[in-house]
Design a protein around this motif. Sequence first.
Motif, PDB file in Angstrom:
ATOM      1  N   ARG A  67       0.841  -1.214   0.000  1.00 47.44           N
ATOM      2  CA  ARG A  67       0.000   0.000   0.000  1.00 47.44           C
ATOM      3  C   ARG A  67       0.869   1.254   0.000  1.00 47.44           C
ATOM      4  N   THR A  68       1.933   1.235   0.780  1.00 49.55           N
ATOM      5  CA  THR A  68       2.815   2.402   0.880  1.00 49.55           C
ATOM      6  C   THR A  68       3.543   2.663  -0.438  1.00 49.55           C
ATOM      7  N   ARG A  69       4.020   1.567  -1.071  1.00 49.23           N
ATOM      8  CA  ARG A  69       4.678   1.709  -2.385  1.00 49.23           C
ATOM      9  C   ARG A  69       3.718   2.301  -3.404  1.00 49.23           C
ATOM     10  N   LEU A  70       2.478   1.819  -3.348  1.00 52.28           N
ATOM     11  CA  LEU A  70       1.470   2.307  -4.287  1.00 52.28           C
ATOM     12  C   LEU A  70       1.206   3.801  -4.058  1.00 52.28           C
ATOM     13  N   GLU A  71       1.092   4.183  -2.799  1.00 49.00           N
ATOM     14  CA  GLU A  71       0.834   5.603  -2.485  1.00 49.00           C
ATOM     15  C   GLU A  71       1.983   6.486  -2.940  1.00 49.00           C
ATOM     16  N   GLU A  72       3.206   5.954  -2.852  1.00 49.46           N
ATOM     17  CA  GLU A  72       4.362   6.713  -3.335  1.00 49.46           C
ATOM     18  C   GLU A  72       4.224   6.944  -4.838  1.00 49.46           C
ATOM     19  N   ARG A  73       3.811   5.886  -5.547  1.00 50.52           N
ATOM     20  CA  ARG A  73       3.622   5.979  -6.996  1.00 50.52           C
ATOM     21  C   ARG A  73       2.476   6.945  -7.342  1.00 50.52           C
TER      22      ARG A  73
END
Length: 267
Positions: A67-73
Amino acid sequence: MLDHSPGSGDAAASSDPFVFHEVTDAGGRAVHVAFTSVQAGNLAFHVLPDGSGHQRERARQGVAAARTRLEERMGVDAGSTAFVDQIHSADVVDAEGAGWGDGPVRVGDAIVSAGGSQALAIMVADCLPVVFVDPVTGATAVAHAGRRGLQDGVLQNTLDRLAALRPADAGAGEPVRAWIGPGVCGACYEVPEQMRAESATVLPVASATTSWGTPSLDLPAGAEAVLAARGVDVHRVQLCTVEDERLFSHRRAPGRGRFAGLVWRTP
Ligand SMILES: [Zn+2]
């Protein structure tokens, strides 16, 4: 009938966390609409492997990391995206500025951001993710529309909530836009004859036949009919989760994970 993309792409395409990403204009502001691929990882805490507490804790950490990686993207703060605990209901939740990183999430099957500033996510693996943008108010929403939610009115309830946010003097205005994301298609979603007959009393357009000639339901056609009847500007992302391995599918591979329908704004 449907334009299914092949499951295997080249290396560059397969690292893309989205199978679909579009930027739409809402009152002069850019709003992103996207559906994730398996490359974004499993985004659901409720889909974890059986096993020891240690293994499950590691899997939980994997979901948080995904989820965090996605939010960064996406370009939004870590933990700021609103999720809900989905229960195949027709209940709509107001986002109220709270993201998944802020504590326990609420229960429901659709989320509305009145101001459109909150990133929203809805999780699926065969059920339909539907994303809404109201170009008049800038409000956004996401909904989880499986067979039950569709029949019980989750899309209508979401539209009612968006309509209530429009000022009384706004008139008809530009229609709400909706994107029906990837889900199981009518050629793949086999159901008992009785279930198809029950569905037909509520949503006759969803009655269909599988590619092997047995009773089925065409949920995307059903969702499109519901939305079109309410004057919504409907876009369909014509990808089948069972046939396209870039997507999680509960029917094809149970327990692997959930992908998400997303809507967000960047500053
Ligand atoms: Zn299919």
